[in-house]
Design an enzyme around this catalytic site. Structure first.
Site, mmCIF file in Angstrom:
data_model
loop_
_atom_site.group_PDB
_atom_site.id
_atom_site.type_symbol
_atom_site.label_atom_id
_atom_site.label_comp_id
_atom_site.label_asym_id
_atom_site.label_seq_id
_atom_site.Cartn_x
_atom_site.Cartn_y
_atom_site.Cartn_z
ATOM 1 N N ASP A 188 31.119 19.798 136.354
ATOM 2 C CA ASP A 188 30.808 21.220 136.525
ATOM 3 C C ASP A 188 31.222 22.082 135.341
ATOM 4 O OD1 ASP A 188 29.890 20.552 139.043
ATOM 5 O OD2 ASP A 188 31.835 20.911 139.965
ATOM 6 N N GLY A 233 25.262 18.594 140.394
ATOM 7 C CA GLY A 233 24.590 19.868 140.585
ATOM 8 C C GLY A 233 24.609 20.551 139.234
ATOM 9 N N HIS A 234 23.471 20.583 138.559
ATOM 10 C CA HIS A 234 23.407 21.116 137.194
ATOM 11 C C HIS A 234 22.629 22.424 137.197
ATOM 12 C CE1 HIS A 234 24.184 16.931 135.206
ATOM 13 N NE2 HIS A 234 25.109 17.276 136.074
ATOM 14 N N GLN A 264 28.659 14.282 136.116
ATOM 15 C CA GLN A 264 30.089 14.197 136.470
ATOM 16 C C GLN A 264 30.980 14.505 135.256
ATOM 17 O OE1 GLN A 264 27.823 11.581 137.998
ATOM 18 N NE2 GLN A 264 27.766 13.297 139.397
ATOM 19 N N LYS A 299 26.968 21.188 131.855
ATOM 20 C CA LYS A 299 26.067 20.196 131.240
ATOM 21 C C LYS A 299 24.624 20.634 131.400
ATOM 22 C CE LYS A 299 27.874 17.119 133.925
ATOM 23 N NZ LYS A 299 29.011 17.869 134.503
HETATM 24 P P1 GDP Z 1 27.326 21.085 135.362
HETATM 25 O O1 GDP Z 1 27.461 20.275 136.606
HETATM 26 O O2 GDP Z 1 28.201 20.583 134.264
HETATM 27 O O3 GDP Z 1 25.904 21.235 134.904
HETATM 28 O O4 GDP Z 1 27.853 22.544 135.710
HETATM 29 P P2 GDP Z 1 27.510 23.393 137.044
HETATM 30 O O5 GDP Z 1 26.121 23.879 136.948
HETATM 31 O O6 GDP Z 1 27.899 22.633 138.247
HETATM 32 O O7 GDP Z 1 28.565 24.561 136.932
HETATM 33 C C1 GDP Z 1 28.634 25.393 135.834
HETATM 34 C C2 GDP Z 1 28.432 26.838 136.293
HETATM 35 O O8 GDP Z 1 28.835 27.710 135.268
HETATM 36 C C3 GDP Z 1 26.989 27.198 136.574
HETATM 37 O O9 GDP Z 1 26.954 28.177 137.557
HETATM 38 C C4 GDP Z 1 26.507 27.770 135.231
HETATM 39 O O10 GDP Z 1 25.417 28.666 135.364
HETATM 40 C C5 GDP Z 1 27.741 28.478 134.783
HETATM 41 N N1 GDP Z 1 27.977 28.571 133.337
HETATM 42 C C6 GDP Z 1 27.779 27.630 132.377
HETATM 43 N N2 GDP Z 1 28.251 28.068 131.185
HETATM 44 C C7 GDP Z 1 28.768 29.301 131.413
HETATM 45 C C8 GDP Z 1 29.439 30.252 130.598
HETATM 46 O O11 GDP Z 1 29.694 30.051 129.421
HETATM 47 N N3 GDP Z 1 29.823 31.424 131.186
HETATM 48 C C9 GDP Z 1 29.611 31.677 132.506
HETATM 49 N N4 GDP Z 1 30.024 32.835 132.994
HETATM 50 N N5 GDP Z 1 28.994 30.797 133.302
HETATM 51 C C10 GDP Z 1 28.587 29.622 132.769
HETATM 52 P P1 IMO Z 2 28.296 17.354 138.047
HETATM 53 O O1 IMO Z 2 27.334 16.440 137.353
HETATM 54 C C1 IMO Z 2 32.102 17.772 140.135
HETATM 55 C C2 IMO Z 2 33.428 14.390 142.596
HETATM 56 C C3 IMO Z 2 33.452 14.633 144.100
HETATM 57 C C4 IMO Z 2 34.571 13.687 144.518
HETATM 58 C C5 IMO Z 2 34.353 12.495 143.580
HETATM 59 C C6 IMO Z 2 33.555 11.355 144.185
HETATM 60 O O2 IMO Z 2 27.659 18.490 138.739
HETATM 61 O O3 IMO Z 2 29.398 17.758 137.127
HETATM 62 P P2 IMO Z 2 30.971 11.030 144.727
HETATM 63 O O4 IMO Z 2 30.073 11.782 145.663
HETATM 64 O O5 IMO Z 2 30.496 10.972 143.336
HETATM 65 O O6 IMO Z 2 31.310 9.661 145.258
HETATM 66 O O7 IMO Z 2 32.350 11.857 144.758
HETATM 67 O O8 IMO Z 2 33.676 13.006 142.446
HETATM 68 N N1 IMO Z 2 32.123 14.685 141.946
HETATM 69 C C7 IMO Z 2 31.879 15.775 141.215
HETATM 70 N N2 IMO Z 2 32.657 16.843 140.937
HETATM 71 N N3 IMO Z 2 30.889 17.677 139.587
HETATM 72 C C8 IMO Z 2 30.101 16.609 139.824
HETATM 73 O O9 IMO Z 2 28.905 16.435 139.226
HETATM 74 C C9 IMO Z 2 30.580 15.605 140.698
HETATM 75 N N4 IMO Z 2 30.076 14.440 141.153
HETATM 76 C C10 IMO Z 2 31.042 13.894 141.901
HETATM 77 O O10 IMO Z 2 33.766 15.975 144.387
HETATM 78 O O11 IMO Z 2 35.824 14.238 144.217
HETATM 79 MG MG MG Z 3 27.841 20.546 138.650
#
Ligand code: GDP
Ligand code: IMO
Ligand code: MG
Length: 472
Positions: free
Chosen positions: A25, A53-54, A230, A28
């Site tokens: 999170d 969740g991207h 992840q 990416k």
């Molecule tokens: P991922 O799983 O690595 O793709 O990241 P997620 O989408 O799960 O979580 C990142 C969150 O931060 C999302 O809501 C993005 O829209 C947000 N985000 C990413 N970069 C930035 C940033 O530089 N500033 C802010 N405020 N939000 C960001």
């Molecule tokens: P992205 O790609 C954050 C965490 C889960 C749990 C552990 C194992 O959005 O960064 P799983 O369902 O993979 O067997 O869960 O890994 N986890 C993540 N945490 N971002 C993710 O993906 C994750 N994918 C798995 O919360 O602790």
């Molecule tokens: Mg994510």
């Protein structure tokens, strides 16, 4: 528009990988979309499944992808998006994502799905939910998407590959063999086939030998962006075992998961949230604000979702922003963590669970540099605007001594205390586009962090939108 600094960064590069140097999170999605729109011809995912969740934000509009690579909105420009051989794919979830695209008139003509990826079957999901999901009942707090059980069947050499879905005899043989390992689930081949046949039909035109395809693209000189999922500290190899996912999201596992060699990658960018970081689910998090109290509170999951937090910690009413800033500056570390979560909107993109928050851990980043290389992206730096001071963790203390090397041992990491250095806070930085204009306290922290980890910060993200980005 490609800035001069971006042009310099990608100069002579053909394959760039975006991976996470923390617990997932970190943005990416944002950066895969960024490189897809500004640079790449091919975007490929290599690990995990719909546990990811991207999020991407284009012109203020947000989209969240779980299985599809974040370059999919560029399909109409002929960009190729690949679900690689290292992924585990729930075909129903994939079809739901495709339907979402259809509703929004986003094409996916150039999508490719690896024939060698493994399939998450309904029994994987049921088993995962029964055994791993609930943190409250001692599970690791998985996302409940069947990831662990599917990879377990893969490793035990009895998994079902995407290609098997198109050969009824093989599928029947495999499913009948697998039954004995899920005695409580009454697996019935005919029922499985009936339920999954619309999905099998829908994905069929996109199924390819993607390893062969990606090497063809490489030989043609196409620019490839590998999208990690992840994070390194959730890796089955490098993470805080057993509080991990079941794949290796390091550059090694990610490259291998798209059919490439890590040495083929010209530039690996490892993302670090800075100066705070997050973790969702159970497991050690040495620099967590509020420590065990925060972990237990977040383990309640949806009971402590964003609406609960707004009501309970802000007391409703007006001045929401001021109240959040006040919480971020609280003397109570737990409340400070709540404030950061609210300020940064840290609630799961897949599960909506509150993400645990803490100061960015340079000890972890130093290890990440060894595995994923020295090039870092810092994200969410803007989210801490208004905090009077911020901390960075430069050591793990145990029995009076300070340890500065990460050890992937969950029990050990649970016992240590973080050693934090504080820096002067800053106000809004979201409009800054030049590194030299960043506030002094932040620049000092970046310099110290680079020195400690041996890494180099190449990109600073100051907002969720594609171009709220500083390339150094
Ligand atoms: P991922 O799983 O690595 O793709 O990241 P997620 O989408 O799960 O979580 C990142 C969150 O931060 C999302 O809501 C993005 O829209 C947000 N985000 C990413 N970069 C930035 C940033 O530089 N500033 C802010 N405020 N939000 C960001
Ligand atoms: P992205 O790609 C954050 C965490 C889960 C749990 C552990 C194992 O959005 O960064 P799983 O369902 O993979 O067997 O869960 O890994 N986890 C993540 N945490 N971002 C993710 O993906 C994750 N994918 C798995 O919360 O602790
Ligand atoms: Mg994510």
């Amino acid at each position: 528009m490609v800035s001069n600094n971006l042009a310099k960064l990608v100069e002579n590069k053909q394959i760039i990988a975006i991976v996470c140097n923390q617990f997932g999170d970190t943005g990416k999605g944002k950066f895969s979309d960024y490189f897809a729109s500004h640079w790449a011809d091919v975007i490929a995912r290599g690990t995990g499944g719909n546990n990811a969740g991207h999020t991407i934000v284009v012109n203020g509009k947000q989209k969240i992808f779980h299985l599809l690579p974040s370059g999919i909105t560029e399909d109409s420009k002929g960009k190729i998006n690949i679900l690689g051989n290292g992924m585990v794919i729930d075909i129903k979830a994939l079809c739901e994502e495709l339907e979402e695209l259809e509703k929004e008139d986003i094409s996916y003509n150039n999508l490719m799905i690896s024939k060698d990826a493994h399939v998450i079957m309904p029994w994987h999901v049921s088993q995962d939910r029964a055994k791993n999901m609930s943190q409250k009942s001692g599970g690791i707090g998985s996302t409940g998407r069947g990831i662990g059980p599917c990879y377990a069947d893969k490793t035990a050499r009895r998994g079902i590959k995407i290609a098997d879905l198109f050969d009824k005899e093989v599928l029947e043989y495999k499913i009948n063999k697998i039954k004995q390992f899920y005695p409580e689930q009454n697996i019935d081949f005919k029922k499985v086939l009936k339920e999954s046949s619309p999905y099998i039909k829908k994905i069929k035109p996109f199924v390819k030998n993607t390893i062969q395809e990606i090497h063809k693209f490489k030989d043609q000189g196409k620019k490839i962006c590998i999208e990690g999922a992840q994070g390194l500290f959730l890796s089955i190899e490098h993470g805080t075992y057993p509080y991990v996912t079941s794949s290796d999201p390091s550059i090694n596992g990610t490259a291998s998961g798209v059919g490439l060699n890590a040495q083929d990658v010209d530039l690996t960018l490892g993302i670090i949230k800075f100066p705070f970081m997050t973790r969702v689910g159970a497991g050690p998090f040495p620099s967590e604000l509020g420590g065990q109290k925060s972990e237990d509170y977040c383990a309640e999951g949806l009971e402590h979702d964003i609406n609960y937090e707004l009501k309970t910690h802000l007391g409703g009413g007006d001045n929401k922003k001021e109240k959040i800033t006040e919480l971020m500056n609280s003397q109570d570390e737990f409340l400070q963590g709540v404030g950061i979560r609210l300020a940064a909107g840290e609630y799961g993109a897949t599960t909506k669970r509150p993400r645990r928050t803490g100061w960015t851990d340079a000890v972890l980043a130093k290890y990440a540099r060894k595995i994923n290389g020295p090039h870092f992206i810092f994200t969410k730096v803007d989210s801490l605007a208004g905090a009077k001071k911020f901390g960075i963790c430069y050591g793990h203390k145990l029995n009076g001594s300070t340890i500065t090397d990460y050890d992937p041992n969950g029990k050990f990491l649970k016992q240590i205390k973080p050693e934090i250095k504080f820096y002067e806070g800053y106000s809004d930085i979201s409009k800054i586009r030049d590194f030299k204009d960043l506030p002094e306290g932040l620049k000092q922290a970046i310099q110290d962090f680079e020195q400690f980890t041996g890494g180099k910060v190449k990109i600073i993200s100051v907002g969720p939108d594609r171009d709220e980005t500083i390339v150094r």
